[in-house]
Design a protein around this motif. Structure first.
Motif, PDB file in Angstrom:
ATOM      1  N   ASN A 183      41.872  39.826  46.533  1.00  0.00           N
ATOM      2  CA  ASN A 183      43.143  39.330  45.989  1.00  0.00           C
ATOM      3  C   ASN A 183      43.174  37.811  45.965  1.00  0.00           C
ATOM      4  O   ASN A 183      43.710  37.206  45.023  1.00  0.00           O
ATOM      5  N   ASN A 186      41.071  36.696  43.091  1.00  0.00           N
ATOM      6  CA  ASN A 186      41.740  36.984  41.825  1.00  0.00           C
ATOM      7  C   ASN A 186      42.855  35.981  41.530  1.00  0.00           C
ATOM      8  O   ASN A 186      43.097  35.642  40.366  1.00  0.00           O
ATOM      9  N   SER A 187      43.534  35.529  42.581  1.00  0.00           N
ATOM     10  CA  SER A 187      44.590  34.543  42.371  1.00  0.00           C
ATOM     11  C   SER A 187      44.020  33.200  41.915  1.00  0.00           C
ATOM     12  O   SER A 187      44.721  32.404  41.292  1.00  0.00           O
TER      13      SER A 187
END
Length: 225
Positions: A183, A186-187
């Motif tokens: 995550n 991905n950010s």
């Protein structure tokens, strides 16, 4: 492309220790708790049976994610009282511990059903044979429980895989496991291939675990062949 894959993999693997520690410790703790609860259910105590059945319904009937949120965010409502016990407050404030507790309680509920079902499925003659030898229920359980657990391995191996997959939700509270780092990546990059890499890592872990469980099952039931 290959360099990008390796870069993502290196970052994601930083969360592997948390994923493995949550999964392995959760599996062991849940298995032990399930054995205890299965034995208690076999004693046919009305009060114990009702309490255990209620626990099973609560944890099998609600999503693991909700359980994670309740265990992690719930105690914060009583932070003023809990802070008076520093050791306890530090423990329940730990995202890793809360994820471990939620996984353990959730898996133990399902595993209890598996182990108790295995006990109930044993031929009645085995119970009667122990009774004929003058054994009480506790002594009988010591004799037939190992056999029942061996017979439950094929079903239990699925639960082992589910626990490892369930660790992915720990990133929601947050724990920096495989999904936590995925995550985070991905950010920064908004690249869907990050989750393909994460999925491959989970696939490898679960593939190894499934193979290990099949080997254990084969060796445990060798006497039947």
């Amino acid at each position: 492309m290959f360099d990008t894959f390796i870069y993502y993999l290196k970052i994601i693997l930083q969360g592997l220790p948390n994923t493995l520690s949550l999964g392995i410790l959760g599996i062991l703790s849940a298995g032990l708790l399930a054995i205890i609860l299965s034995c208690l259910l076999s004693l046919n105590s009305y009060a114990l049976t009702k309490a255990i059945r209620t626990y099973i319904i609560l944890f099998t009937g609600s999503p693991l994610l909700v359980q994670l949120f309740l265990i992690y965010y719930g105690p914060s409502q009583f932070s003023g009282t809990l802070s008076k016990v520093p050791a306890l407050y530090e423990l329940i404030s730990s995202p890793w511990f809360c994820a471990y507790l939620a996984l353990t309680l959730n898996s133990a509920a399902y595993t209890t059903q598996i182990f108790y079902g295995a006990l109930k499925s044993l031929p009645q003659g085995q119970w009667q044979a122990c009774e004929a030898l003058g054994m009480d229920k506790k002594q009988t359980l010591k004799v037939i429980l190992p056999y029942a657990l061996k017979r439950a391995l094929s079903t239990y191996s699925n639960e082992v895989v589910f626990v490892i997959k369930g660790t992915a939700l720990a990133s929601m509270i947050p724990v920096m496991d495989i999904m936590g780092y995925s995550n985070q990546l991905n950010s920064d990059y908004y690249d869907f291939s990050i989750f393909i890499v994460a999925g491959l890592v989970y696939l490898l872990i679960n593939g190894l675990l499934s193979t290990i469980m099949r080997i254990i099952e084969k060796k445990s039931l060798k006497f039947e062949n």
